[in-house]
Each structure stands twice: as structure tokens, then as C-alpha cells.
Design an enzyme around this catalytic site. Structure first.
Site, PDB file in Angstrom:
ATOM      1  N   ASP A 173      11.922   5.372   1.905  1.00 28.77           N
ATOM      2  CA  ASP A 173      11.096   5.645   0.745  1.00 28.77           C
ATOM      3  C   ASP A 173      11.849   5.328  -0.550  1.00 28.77           C
ATOM      4  O   ASP A 173      13.049   5.562  -0.650  1.00 28.77           O
ATOM      5  CB  ASP A 173      10.690   7.132   0.797  1.00 28.77           C
ATOM      6  CG  ASP A 173      10.055   7.626  -0.478  1.00 28.77           C
ATOM      7  OD1 ASP A 173       8.989   7.111  -0.842  1.00 28.77           O
ATOM      8  OD2 ASP A 173      10.629   8.537  -1.098  1.00 28.77           O
TER       9      ASP A 173
ATOM     10  N   GLU B  26      10.690   0.417   1.210  1.00 33.65           N
ATOM     11  CA  GLU B  26       9.551   0.641   0.328  1.00 33.65           C
ATOM     12  C   GLU B  26       9.943   0.153  -1.066  1.00 33.65           C
ATOM     13  O   GLU B  26      10.345   0.926  -1.938  1.00 33.65           O
ATOM     14  CB  GLU B  26       9.158   2.121   0.294  1.00 33.65           C
ATOM     15  CG  GLU B  26       7.791   2.338  -0.346  1.00 33.65           C
ATOM     16  CD  GLU B  26       7.755   3.484  -1.345  1.00 33.65           C
ATOM     17  OE1 GLU B  26       6.645   3.923  -1.681  1.00 33.65           O
ATOM     18  OE2 GLU B  26       8.820   3.910  -1.798  1.00 33.65           O
TER      19      GLU B  26
ATOM     20  N   ASP C 260      -0.102   6.877  -1.150  1.00 34.21           N
ATOM     21  CA  ASP C 260      -0.119   7.099  -2.595  1.00 34.21           C
ATOM     22  C   ASP C 260      -1.226   6.317  -3.298  1.00 34.21           C
ATOM     23  O   ASP C 260      -1.394   6.469  -4.519  1.00 34.21           O
ATOM     24  CB  ASP C 260       1.220   6.701  -3.215  1.00 34.21           C
ATOM     25  CG  ASP C 260       2.305   7.744  -2.983  1.00 34.21           C
ATOM     26  OD1 ASP C 260       1.969   8.932  -2.831  1.00 34.21           O
ATOM     27  OD2 ASP C 260       3.487   7.366  -2.949  1.00 34.21           O
TER      28      ASP C 260
END
Length: 503
Positions: A293, A340, A393
């Protein structure tokens, strides 16, 4: 990675009669659906125990499992709960939404009863698990036990300073006083991992790969920070001096003030980033592929002085870069990673991505802007990448498509060659499936063509997130058949002899 596709669905979103998805029958049913639909990957959100705000990206521990995911039916089958006890809980009134308040009130009562019986029935097994995992479990169980005694207050607000600052005598006293609660939290972790191991074995039998998300930061209110404060940027009272966030961007004009404590990277480097190696090692127990992430934070991260109301007052600081990523890549050489990166234009981030060798991401919802060309457009994709319709998201495809500006809508329709028969959903799926990217992933909500009500998270907002759930019966054989057909067509699933003949 071989050419493949998969679906994003958190465990919490699985259907169940007990308020939230679990590691039980519904998880196996979803694995069956993925297999029937020709999908080879299941991407999950983090599996840690959630606290205030219910975000899986701010768990009480980066090593522990979420107690809510322990399947209660499994406990009843093993004689640790009665059917009458299962029926006594209040799990909320809406099967489409997790009611975390109701869940907290009912689940812990049942887990306490199950723990009492389990310690009588399986004492050796639980003790062996505790010994095997004591490196993190001892601190986590004590941390949660003290929190419980303090009304679940953050550890920085515990009334006894000697516990906040981990005085050895105070900790020893707390262990004795909190013995029963420690046994409860130990049992819950034993049961979570026992059930997880069984589910993972089932998933592997189906030929599926599990993709898991490792958040870059940990929560301030976590056993990780409490147990090893020297690794984080805290003052003499173990309160943060600077916290994490991101500057103003696509998601929020004020940026995002996450509030996580920042790392003391120079301290972590002294032992070769041992904490990170332990953390990724724990993740490999759960997942086959690890998505890192906020990868750009390893190149440079946004540091916000503690006490700020927004992230606007922050500044960039240099991250560890390959000094961390290199050892992780070498230590876990057999584990595929996904970065990411979200197409960050920063030169340092691009260089780190290239040096790491990890595939980055191409998000289709960011691609279709008439006024500016985007490398997210399918014709710009590269094989060593992962194509997403959107992530947890982002808006669902239906919400995104309905909110496009007129120029962007015309551009999208023209680029994809959309028509009334195929429709925007399957036109976007076609674009992703036909991409040269090795892996294509879409949210389950997208395949169901659900709107804003099914969005999993809206960055920059603290309430109303992480609640959406599947309803029983939504994963139909017809949907699996349609999805399999497009997956076979674009070479992400091998065709059967019958499919080759029909094609």
C-alpha cells in the site's frame, strides 16, 4: 505473474446471518464462484482487528487477525457455542450494511463463552499456538486486555503512565490482573488462524491465489507502536511528533490526514529492517501475493506536524527506498509483490518502482479524461502491470460512469466503442480483460453494477465506510458463466474443450 484476472472482495463483505462476513461457508462459496467464473485471484483488504472508524488500514495489530471474521457457525459445530446462543445476538437490521455497533455488543459476549469452553477442551492446542506466536501475541493479548479494562480507550490515554511507558513491574502486574482477558484474546487469535488455514487450503484446492494488502503505516493505537515505540517518531511520553498523510490531491483538496505515527527509518535500518521482515513474513502466512500500500511513501512521504487539523501543513521527507525494498525483495524472493503506485509522476517513485522490479497499477477510472492523455488508457498499458477498474478507495463503476462530465463521457463511449447491447459495465470489463497487463482486477460491486451505496471507502471521510456487503443469492451461475466467457475470450483463463468448440 501469468496472465490472469480476479475480483476484489473483503471478508467483511461476504454474506452471513451474523452481521459481517466470516471465514466460514460463504467464503468457500465465493471461492467456488471465482473458480466457476474462470477467475484465478481473490484480492482482500487487510485482515487485522479493527478499532474506531472500522478501517482495516488502522488495525490494533499488524500481526493479529480480526475477531469479527471468526465464523460462529464453526464454533457451534465444534461445541463451543450453542444454537440458542447464536440466535441471541443482535446483528443489525440491514443485511447490506455492517452495523459495527451491534456487532461489537453481541460478538464479544459469544466469544467469551466460546473461549471458556475452548480452554477446557483444547488447552494444549491453544497453548502451543500461543508459544509459536509469542513474539507478537504476548504483547497483543496484554495490550487488548488492558484496553478492555480501560474502556477501550487509546493506550495514550490510559490512566496509568507506567503502563503507557511499559514499566516492567507494571506490565507483570497487569498480566496477572488481566489473566482471563488475555486468555480470551489468545483464544480468538488461535481460532482465527485455525479457520484461516482451513480456508486458505480450500482456496488453494480451487487453484486460486490470494492477494493481500499490507498498509504502509500502522495505527497509533496499536500494540505495534505500544510495544516498540523506539521505531516510531514519538516524544519522551510516547506521543507522536509527526504523523502521516498525503497532500491535496484527486481525492481531497485538504489532503488526507491519516494520523499514523511515522517511522524512525534510521532506527529500523540498524538491524536490517527486522521489523519489516517480520511484518511481511506474517503477511505471507495469509497471502500468496502482497500488495504494498502507498508505495510512493517508500520513496518520499508526507510528514505532518502532530496537532494539525489538515494535511495541508505537511512537507515531503525522503523514504528508505531500496534500502528497505531491496532486502524485502531478496528475503521474500518467491513472493510476488504489487506496488500501489497509482501512476505517481514523481521521478524518485518511478525509479524506485523500476529498481524494485514490482509491477505497478493502471486504474481505468483514472484513464478517461478528454482534456489530457493518460497512461492509464488501455493502449498505454504494459505487460508487467496490474489493471484495475478501481480499488476500494474509488467509486464503483456505476457511480463513476454516472458522474462523468459530458466531454469525458463522450470520450469514454468513443474510446471503448460502447453500445446499448453490451452496456458500460461489460465495455469496461472488456477494456480491462483485453489489456496486455498481466493481471486484471475489478471490485465485486462492479460486476453487480451497484452505485454509490456500495462504495467501500471514501478517502478523507471518517464515517460511513467499510460497511457494504453482498446479499445471499447475488453470485448467480448466470453471472459466473458470463464472466467466464469474457475471461476465456481474452486469454486470462484456459478454455475447456467444449468452450473451444463453441468459440
Amino acid at each position: 505473474m501469468e496472465r490472469a484476472s480476479g475480483i476484489i472482495l473483503p471478508i467483511s463483505a461476504l454474506p452471513s446471518p451474523y452481521g459481517i462476513g466470516t471465514l466460514g461457508r460463504a467464503a468457500r462459496d465465493f471461492a467456488d464462484f471465482l473458480s466457476a467464473a474462470g477467475q484465478r485471484c481473490w484480492q482482500l483488504l487487510p485482515l487485522g482487528p479493527t478499532g474506531y472508524g472500522d478501517s482495516p488500514y488502522s488495525p490494533f495489530s499488524t500481526f493479529a487477525g480480526n475477531p469479527y471474521y471468526v465464523d460462529l457457525e464453526e464454533l457451534a459445530d465444534r461445541g463451543l457455542l450453542t444454537r440458542q446462543e447464536l440466535e441471541s445476538g443482535n446483528w443489525g437490521d440491514d443485511g447490506r450494511q455492517v452495523d459495527y455497533g451491534a456487532l461489537y455488543g453481541s460478538r464479544w459476549t459469544l466469544l467469551e463463552r466460546a473461549a471458556e469452553r475452548a480452554w477446557e477442551k483444547y488447552p494444549r492446542e491453544i497453548a502451543a499456538f500461543a508459544e509459536e506466536n509469542r513474539a507478537w501475541l504476548d504483547d497483543y493479548a496484554l495490550f487488548m486486555a488492558i484496553k478492555r479494562r480501560c474502556g477501550m480507550a487509546p493506550w495514550t490515554a490510559w490512566p496509568r503512565e507506567e503502563l503507557r511507558l511499559r514499566d516492567p513491574a507494571a506490565l507483570a502486574s497487569a498480566r496477572a490482573a488481566c489473566r482471563e482477558d488475555i486468555r480470551l484474546f489468545t483464544f480468538v487469535q488461535y481460532e482465527f488462524f485455525r479457520q484461516w488455514d482451513a480456508l486458505r487450503a480450500y482456496v488453494r484446492e480451487k487453484g486460486l491465489t490470494l492477494i493481500g494488502d499490507v498498509p504502509i503505516y500502522v495505527a497509533m493505537d496499536s500494540s505495534d507502536v505500544w510495544a516498540e515505540p523506539q521505531l516510531f517518531r514519538l516524544d519522551g511520553q510516547n506521543r507522536p511528533t509527526a504523523v502521516a498523510g498525503v497532500p491535496p490531491d484527486y481525492f481531497s483538496e485538504d489532503g488526507q490526514l491519516w494520523g499514523n505515527p511515522l517511522y524512525r527509518w534510521e532506527e529500523m535500518e540498524k538491524d536490517g529492517y527486522g521489523w519489516w521482515i517480520r511484518r511481511i513474513g506474517a503477511a505471507t502466512r495469509l497471502y500468496d501475493v502482497i500488495r504494498l500500500d502507498h508505495f510512493r511513501g517508500f520513496a518520499a512521504y508526507w510528514s505532518v506536524p502532530a496537532g494539525e487539523d489538515t494535511a495541508r501543513g505537511g512537507h515531503w521527507e525522503k523514504g528508505p527506498g531500496m534500502k528497505l525494498i531491496g532486502p524485502l525483495r531478496d528475503w521474500f524472493s518467491s513472493v510476488p509483490f504489487i506496488a500501489e503506485d497509482l501512476g505517481c509522476d514523481d521521478e524518485d517513485v518511478r525509479r524506485l518502482l523500476q529498481d524494485s522490479g514490482f509491477p505497478g497499477m493502471r486504474v481505468l477510472e483514472f484513464a478517461f479524461r478528454a482534456a489530457e492523455p493518460s497512461t492509464y488508457l488501455p493502449h498505454c498499458h504494459i505487460p508487467h502491470s496490474v489493471c484495475y477498474t478501481g480499488t476500494h478507495d474509488n467509486a464503483t463503476l456505476r457511480q463513476w460512469y454516472g458522474e462523468l462530465e459530458e466531454d469525458d463521457l463522450r470520450f469514454t463511449r468513443a474510446y471503448l466503442g460502447l453500445n446499448g447491447e453490451e452496456g458500460p459495465l461489460w465495455g469496461m470489463i472488456r477494456a480491462g480483460m483485453s489489456s496486455v497487463a498481466e493481471l486484471f482486477l475489478a471490485q465485486m460491486q462492479d460486476y453487480l453494477w451497484l452505485g454509490a451505496e456500495a462504495r467501500m471507502n471514501t478517502p478523507g471521510t471518517a464515517q460511513g465506510n467499510w460497511k457494504w456487503r453482498l446479499l445471499p443469492g447475488e453470485l448467480t451461475p448466470a453471472l459466473a458463466e458470463k464472466l467466464r466467457a469474457v475471461t476465456v475470450r481474452y486469454g486470462r483463463c484456459a478454455a475447456t474443450a467444449g468452450e473451444r468448440t463453441a468459440g
